[in-house]
Design a protein around this motif. Sequence first.
Motif, PDB file in Angstrom:
ATOM      1  N   GLU A 293      12.859  19.392  -5.984  1.00  0.00           N
ATOM      2  CA  GLU A 293      12.364  20.157  -4.856  1.00  0.00           C
ATOM      3  C   GLU A 293      11.078  20.894  -5.219  1.00  0.00           C
ATOM      4  O   GLU A 293      10.794  21.141  -6.388  1.00  0.00           O
ATOM      5  N   LEU A 294      10.328  21.250  -4.174  1.00  0.00           N
ATOM      6  CA  LEU A 294       9.115  22.052  -4.347  1.00  0.00           C
ATOM      7  C   LEU A 294       9.471  23.536  -4.269  1.00  0.00           C
ATOM      8  O   LEU A 294      10.420  23.922  -3.585  1.00  0.00           O
ATOM      9  N   THR A 295       8.689  24.341  -4.940  1.00  0.00           N
ATOM     10  CA  THR A 295       8.807  25.801  -4.871  1.00  0.00           C
ATOM     11  C   THR A 295       7.486  26.358  -4.369  1.00  0.00           C
ATOM     12  O   THR A 295       6.428  26.062  -4.957  1.00  0.00           O
ATOM     13  N   ASP A 296       7.525  27.131  -3.306  1.00  0.00           N
ATOM     14  CA  ASP A 296       6.282  27.679  -2.762  1.00  0.00           C
ATOM     15  C   ASP A 296       5.833  28.891  -3.572  1.00  0.00           C
ATOM     16  O   ASP A 296       6.624  29.797  -3.863  1.00  0.00           O
ATOM     17  N   LEU A 297       4.545  28.889  -3.921  1.00  0.00           N
ATOM     18  CA  LEU A 297       3.964  29.976  -4.731  1.00  0.00           C
ATOM     19  C   LEU A 297       2.734  30.584  -4.065  1.00  0.00           C
ATOM     20  O   LEU A 297       1.991  31.342  -4.708  1.00  0.00           O
ATOM     21  N   THR A 298       2.511  30.260  -2.797  1.00  0.00           N
ATOM     22  CA  THR A 298       1.265  30.664  -2.137  1.00  0.00           C
ATOM     23  C   THR A 298       1.068  32.170  -2.176  1.00  0.00           C
ATOM     24  O   THR A 298      -0.016  32.674  -2.543  1.00  0.00           O
ATOM     25  N   ASP A 299       2.101  32.923  -1.802  1.00  0.00           N
ATOM     26  CA  ASP A 299       1.962  34.383  -1.772  1.00  0.00           C
ATOM     27  C   ASP A 299       1.696  34.942  -3.166  1.00  0.00           C
ATOM     28  O   ASP A 299       0.885  35.853  -3.362  1.00  0.00           O
ATOM     29  N   LEU A 300       2.361  34.377  -4.169  1.00  0.00           N
ATOM     30  CA  LEU A 300       2.212  34.851  -5.547  1.00  0.00           C
ATOM     31  C   LEU A 300       0.790  34.626  -6.056  1.00  0.00           C
ATOM     32  O   LEU A 300       0.225  35.469  -6.773  1.00  0.00           O
ATOM     33  N   MET A 301       0.201  33.485  -5.667  1.00  0.00           N
ATOM     34  CA  MET A 301      -1.122  33.147  -6.188  1.00  0.00           C
ATOM     35  C   MET A 301      -2.262  33.920  -5.515  1.00  0.00           C
ATOM     36  O   MET A 301      -3.398  33.839  -5.958  1.00  0.00           O
ATOM     37  N   LYS A 302      -1.936  34.673  -4.475  1.00  0.00           N
ATOM     38  CA  LYS A 302      -2.948  35.555  -3.880  1.00  0.00           C
ATOM     39  C   LYS A 302      -3.262  36.749  -4.780  1.00  0.00           C
ATOM     40  O   LYS A 302      -4.225  37.493  -4.544  1.00  0.00           O
ATOM     41  N   THR A 303      -2.447  36.921  -5.830  1.00  0.00           N
ATOM     42  CA  THR A 303      -2.603  38.078  -6.719  1.00  0.00           C
ATOM     43  C   THR A 303      -3.311  37.727  -8.020  1.00  0.00           C
ATOM     44  O   THR A 303      -3.510  38.609  -8.859  1.00  0.00           O
ATOM     45  N   VAL A 304      -3.661  36.432  -8.248  1.00  0.00           N
ATOM     46  CA  VAL A 304      -4.228  36.038  -9.535  1.00  0.00           C
ATOM     47  C   VAL A 304      -5.728  35.800  -9.408  1.00  0.00           C
ATOM     48  O   VAL A 304      -6.273  35.668  -8.309  1.00  0.00           O
ATOM     49  N   GLU A 305      -6.407  35.729 -10.560  1.00  0.00           N
ATOM     50  CA  GLU A 305      -7.852  35.497 -10.577  1.00  0.00           C
ATOM     51  C   GLU A 305      -8.192  34.018 -10.784  1.00  0.00           C
ATOM     52  O   GLU A 305      -9.341  33.624 -10.620  1.00  0.00           O
ATOM     53  N   PHE A 306      -7.209  33.223 -11.165  1.00  0.00           N
ATOM     54  CA  PHE A 306      -7.435  31.797 -11.424  1.00  0.00           C
ATOM     55  C   PHE A 306      -7.929  31.138 -10.131  1.00  0.00           C
ATOM     56  O   PHE A 306      -7.192  31.007  -9.153  1.00  0.00           O
ATOM     57  N   LYS A 307      -9.203  30.708 -10.122  1.00  0.00           N
ATOM     58  CA  LYS A 307      -9.857  30.295  -8.885  1.00  0.00           C
ATOM     59  C   LYS A 307      -9.180  29.102  -8.220  1.00  0.00           C
ATOM     60  O   LYS A 307      -9.121  29.015  -6.998  1.00  0.00           O
ATOM     61  N   VAL A 308      -8.694  28.161  -9.017  1.00  0.00           N
ATOM     62  CA  VAL A 308      -8.083  26.962  -8.440  1.00  0.00           C
ATOM     63  C   VAL A 308      -6.890  27.332  -7.570  1.00  0.00           C
ATOM     64  O   VAL A 308      -6.735  26.840  -6.440  1.00  0.00           O
ATOM     65  N   PHE A 309      -6.032  28.241  -8.080  1.00  0.00           N
ATOM     66  CA  PHE A 309      -4.847  28.641  -7.328  1.00  0.00           C
ATOM     67  C   PHE A 309      -5.184  29.706  -6.285  1.00  0.00           C
ATOM     68  O   PHE A 309      -4.708  29.638  -5.148  1.00  0.00           O
ATOM     69  N   ARG A 310      -6.007  30.688  -6.649  1.00  0.00           N
ATOM     70  CA  ARG A 310      -6.340  31.771  -5.723  1.00  0.00           C
ATOM     71  C   ARG A 310      -7.111  31.234  -4.511  1.00  0.00           C
ATOM     72  O   ARG A 310      -6.851  31.631  -3.367  1.00  0.00           O
TER      73      ARG A 310
END
Length: 590
Positions: A293-310
């Motif tokens: 299964e997939l795990t959604d991380l969208t909200d979590l990645m709004k807090t990081v500086e990593f440009k690819v995910f942010r």
Amino acid sequence: MRTHYCGDLSAASVGHSVTLCGWAHRRRDHGGVIFIDLRDREGLAQVVFDPDRAQAFATADRSRSEYVLKVTGTVRRRPEGTVNPNLRSGEVEVLAHEVEVLNPSAPPPFQLDDDNLSETTRLTHRVLDLRREPMQHNLRLRYRVAMAVRRYFDAQGFIDIETPMLTRSTPEGARDYLVPSRVHPGEFFALPQSPQLFKQLLMVAGFDRYYQIVKCFRDEDLRADRQPEFTQIDIEASFVGEAEIQAINEAMIRSVFKEVLEVKLASPFPRMTYAEAMSRFGSDKPDLRVALELTDLTDLMKTVEFKVFRGAADLPGGRVAALRVPKADLTRKEIDDYTAFVAIYGAKGLAYIRVNDRAKLPDGLQSPIVKFLPVDVLAEILERSGAQDGDLLFFGADRAKIVNDALGALRVKLGHDKGYAEQGWRPLWVVDFPMFEWDDEAKRWAAMHHPFTSPKDGHEDLLATEPGKALSKGYDMVLNGSEIGGGSIRIHRAEVQSKVFRALGISEAEAELKFGFLLDNLQYGAPPHGGIAFGLDRIVAMMTGAESIRDVIAFPKTQRAQCLLTHAPSPVDEKQLRELSLRLRDKPKP
């Protein structure tokens, strides 16, 4: 002309005189005794020709592959040690007394038991291909499915009503096949993409329960599970809600699988909302056999500086998600191969984290991206995904459609490649589809099912204010990752239909022009009604294990919409064009 089918002979036939008719499947000369395996639709029978029967022996001697023969002889047991357990008639053989060549055959272009034939060869010589045992099996199973469907619906009070093949061109999602009218120059019929509008009119007409096994036509790009002409099991009923129409058709599918394959499907089928399916599996037709299964991380990645995910998390309609692969012993080359695979779906890459020791963060994680993510974020990723030591996490970050398509396809491929998929049949209802999806090219909302799908109760007001949030009474039946049927409760009230048309940007004049004959008749006391359509070709292909629906259609088209057997489509002469008031434009120069 015959007393038995070849495949029907058994030990009970020993001592009987029989007459068989069929094709010479294989001929063998064993030291003066000739054996011919005679084939008909029921199977093979071994026929023995002894030199003592001079005339029969001489005829057998000059017979070749695919000769049509009539053989009369006596059934006897095969000698000890020669029984063939793979044949229904494998315990016996026929000692031939007389044989007649009903028709000789030119040397066939291939051996019928050759398993390495190209599809071009098979489709060019389709008649011979259809003689092969796999094709005989597939088409007979298709017949049994169709008969099981008819028996079920007849018992449920449904009646089979034919709808027109020549109708009006209406927008239903794909290009129509057009048929020029000779009587009305410059005007065209269209071949139906489905009987959708007519079956709704039959409900207005009071027939209450309708079904049809019907040809449909779509002029669209083809692939393994698409054909320009395909067969649909079409169903509509009045005075039903979602639960009722689903129950009727779920029982039909269970009945067909039990009757044809002796398979007992789950009862009731599980249900899952469209939103849940997309979140957990990246697909609205999830293969539940795959335990990933997939795990959604969208909200979590709004807090990081990593440009690819942010960047993906902040993108309107963006998504960041992880796919956990338990105990994944994948080599670097395999990871590179899977990266190339997801690129097919638009993914720009495939980031990953290998979990060596989740208790030691960040050192217990192996990945080029670990250094860009804070320890607390890494811990939350592991917590949400449930990742354990030895697991591998793949990440997708982009627009939601790309992430869902890429990780959803990767999930299925990994599942089947690496043993995370179980055997058997896993049916599912996917429900609560959105009413609309945004068409980037047209810059407008488009109907996810069709414009006559009813909105969920209480969602009518969203049609004007927030159409993207409106849910429908649409539903799909999914089996092992394939959508085998889709339907909805229809709109039967004029004011709701008008709201849907407005949301789709369809003016009253355009609606009247395209759908006037339906709208005019809906005003005469249309009952609440709904239905569903199943792809018969797809269901049979899954039952037979065929890789393509072309293997369960007698005379299919290629992926370029051509019939290699009849060489269609083909040019027509100038006289025919003049009769239709048509003139061909010069082909554009390459």
